[in-house]
Design an enzyme around this catalytic site. Structure first.
Site, PDB file in Angstrom:
ATOM      1  N   TYR A  17       3.003 -16.059 -14.545  1.00 22.33           N
ATOM      2  CA  TYR A  17       2.293 -14.945 -13.904  1.00 22.33           C
ATOM      3  C   TYR A  17       0.823 -15.287 -13.692  1.00 22.33           C
ATOM      4  CZ  TYR A  17      -0.001 -10.404 -13.362  1.00 22.33           C
ATOM      5  OH  TYR A  17      -0.776  -9.356 -12.906  1.00 22.33           O
ATOM      6  N   LYS A  55       7.160  -3.054   1.415  1.00 16.96           N
ATOM      7  CA  LYS A  55       8.620  -3.214   1.499  1.00 16.96           C
ATOM      8  C   LYS A  55       9.392  -1.910   1.449  1.00 16.96           C
ATOM      9  CE  LYS A  55      10.767  -6.168  -0.943  1.00 16.96           C
ATOM     10  NZ  LYS A  55      11.240  -6.933  -2.129  1.00 16.96           N
ATOM     11  N   ALA A 104       0.802  -1.231   0.000  1.00 12.49           N
ATOM     12  CA  ALA A 104       0.000   0.000   0.000  1.00 12.49           C
ATOM     13  C   ALA A 104       0.830   1.275   0.000  1.00 12.49           C
ATOM     14  CB  ALA A 104      -0.941   0.009   1.205  1.00 12.49           C
ATOM     15  N   SER A 105       2.101   1.168  -0.333  1.00 14.43           N
ATOM     16  CA  SER A 105       2.922   2.384  -0.376  1.00 14.43           C
ATOM     17  C   SER A 105       2.676   3.190  -1.643  1.00 14.43           C
ATOM     18  CB  SER A 105       4.416   2.025  -0.272  1.00 14.43           C
ATOM     19  OG  SER A 105       4.802   1.152  -1.323  1.00 14.43           O
ATOM     20  N   ILE A 110      -2.721   1.009  -6.348  1.00 11.48           N
ATOM     21  CA  ILE A 110      -4.061   0.611  -5.945  1.00 11.48           C
ATOM     22  C   ILE A 110      -4.159   0.460  -4.431  1.00 11.48           C
ATOM     23  CG2 ILE A 110      -5.734  -1.288  -6.052  1.00 11.48           C
ATOM     24  CD1 ILE A 110      -4.816  -1.726  -8.979  1.00 11.48           C
ATOM     25  N   GLY A 111      -3.150  -0.145  -3.828  1.00 15.02           N
ATOM     26  CA  GLY A 111      -3.177  -0.332  -2.376  1.00 15.02           C
ATOM     27  C   GLY A 111      -3.283   0.989  -1.629  1.00 15.02           C
TER      28      GLY A 111
END
Length: 410
Positions: free
Chosen positions: A165, A39, A15-16, A19-20
């Site tokens: 993926y 991270k 979320a940094s 979308i987050g």
């Protein structure tokens, strides 16, 4: 959406940014508590945002925030963040599994290190974060797990160009399928949310180039769709953002477009009914794969490179400074080079004589012709798996200039 997230605690991975972060900010406007589990502790050279800058934004719009440095592959780091969230906010009500790793490569071009990263972050990370938060979710009156993952569509077109993926993203969705039923008796809702269009994030720009973001929507559409889910009580659903918001009364989506005058690019993994709503332009054809064959045109590989040669000049070379090699697969199986680094440029068949190529493109004849006749952009060809690339990505993006110079000549 009459319910509010005021006082609820959200644990959001990755979320940094993107979308987050958008989901975090939407919840914060209600006065929610947000745990930013990501991270990025210090600024990334290519991606904007850290857990600390995201936390400041959350608090600026009215939320309370706990930034945590977390690699979702590390069980101890996740557990420490969960414990810290419970200690600070008294519990966890909502988990948003947003953290994800991506590599749009075929089987032979996927290094096992990259395979392991995608499966460790996407599938295992989602499972791990959910597992460690479930004991706390069981105590909540509005418990949710929301995975940013696609509907489970077992169609070859979603596997053939990037099977590793797809497996990793579908692993996140399989968590939804299983946990929704498993946790129903605990009153924990488990759902998936996926965008109908490509979303303009820093990661998207790094992957496909800045040019592709004009065909995207902003992350806020996913945030609003997530809010609709998290303020309801449905479970076991695989939502598409636009469809969900339409069901909640939204009719005008212009505010979500990066450029409302540009056609929107469809995301991967969409049901047929969603794909059909896109205009049948290049962006649509990338996914449907029913473009008209270029075999009906007399254009040959040699004629294309002759035109490229006539387009080269010192100004173009000075703006590019790169040597390109093109491997045309299929019956042709030819290699050509374009030297846009030395003098006024050069073109020839075979490997470049002036040293190793900075960028090597591998594609079928059909895609090659479409690129140089202007019906297929290099960034789009790469994103859809029609072109494979080795070498300098930034230099590869400069190939767009040559495409523009060629379009009027072919």
């Amino acid at each position: 959406m009459s319910m509010s997230l005021a006082g609820k605690t959200l644990f959001i991975t990755g979320a940094s940014r993107g979308i987050g972060k958008a989901i975090a900010l939407r919840a914060a406007r209600d006065g929610a508590n947000v745990v930013i589990a990501a991270k990025t502790n210090t600024p990334h050279p290519k991606l904007e945002g850290t857990v600390h800058s995201a936390a400041q934004e959350v608090e600026a719009v009215g939320g309370s925030c706990l930034p945590c440095i977390v690699d979702v592959r590390d069980e101890e780091q996740v557990q420490n963040a969960v414990d810290a969230a419970v200690k600070k906010f008294g519990g966890i009500d909502i988990v948003v599994n947003n953290a994800s790793a991506i590599s749009l490569t075929g089987t032979l071009d996927t290094a096992m290190k990259r395979y392991d990263l995608m499966h460790s972050v996407n599938t295992r990370g989602t499972f791990l974060v959910s597992k460690l938060c479930i004991p706390h979710l069981k105590k909540s009156s509005n418990a949710h797990i929301l995975n940013i993952s696609p509907p489970l569509l077992m169609e070859p077109r979603w596997f053939k160009t990037h099977v590793a993926y797809t497996m990793a993203k579908f692993g996140m969705s399989m968590c939804v399928l299983g946990m929704a039923d498993e946790l129903k008796s605990d009153n924990i809702c488990v759902n998936a949310l996926w965008p109908k269009t490509a979303i303009a994030t820093a990661a998207m720009e790094m992957l496909g180039g800045k040019d592709i973001t004009k065909n995207c929507r902003k992350p806020t559409i996913m945030a609003d769709a997530a809010y609709a889910i998290l303020t309801g009580r449905s479970t076991g659903k695989f939502y598409i953002d636009e469809k969900l918001l339409r069901e909640h009364g939204v009719t005008n989506f212009d505010e979500y477009a990066v450029d409302k005058n540009e056609p929107l690019a469809p995301d991967f993994f969409l049901p047929e009914e969603e794909l059909k709503s896109f205009a049948k332009n290049e962006l649509f054809q990338l996914f449907y794969g029913n473009e008209e064959s270029s075999q009906s045109t007399p254009i040959s590989v040699e004629s294309v490179f002759n035109k490229i040669k006539s387009s080269l000049n010192e100004e173009l070379v000075n703006k590019t400074k790169g040597i390109y090699a093109f491997h045309i697969t299929g019956p042709e199986n030819e290699v050509w080079f374009v030297d846009m680094k030395n003098g006024s440029g050069a073109v020839g068949k075979g490997q470049p004589p002036a040293g190793s190529a900075d960028c090597i493109f591998t594609m079928e004849l059909d895609s090659f012709i479409k690129m140089f006749t202007g019906s297929l952009k290099p960034t789009s060809a790469f994103m859809s798996g029609k072109m494979k690339l080795k070498g300098d990505m930034a230099l590869a993006m400069k190939l767009e200039r040559l495409m523009s110079a060629m379009k009027s000549k072919l």
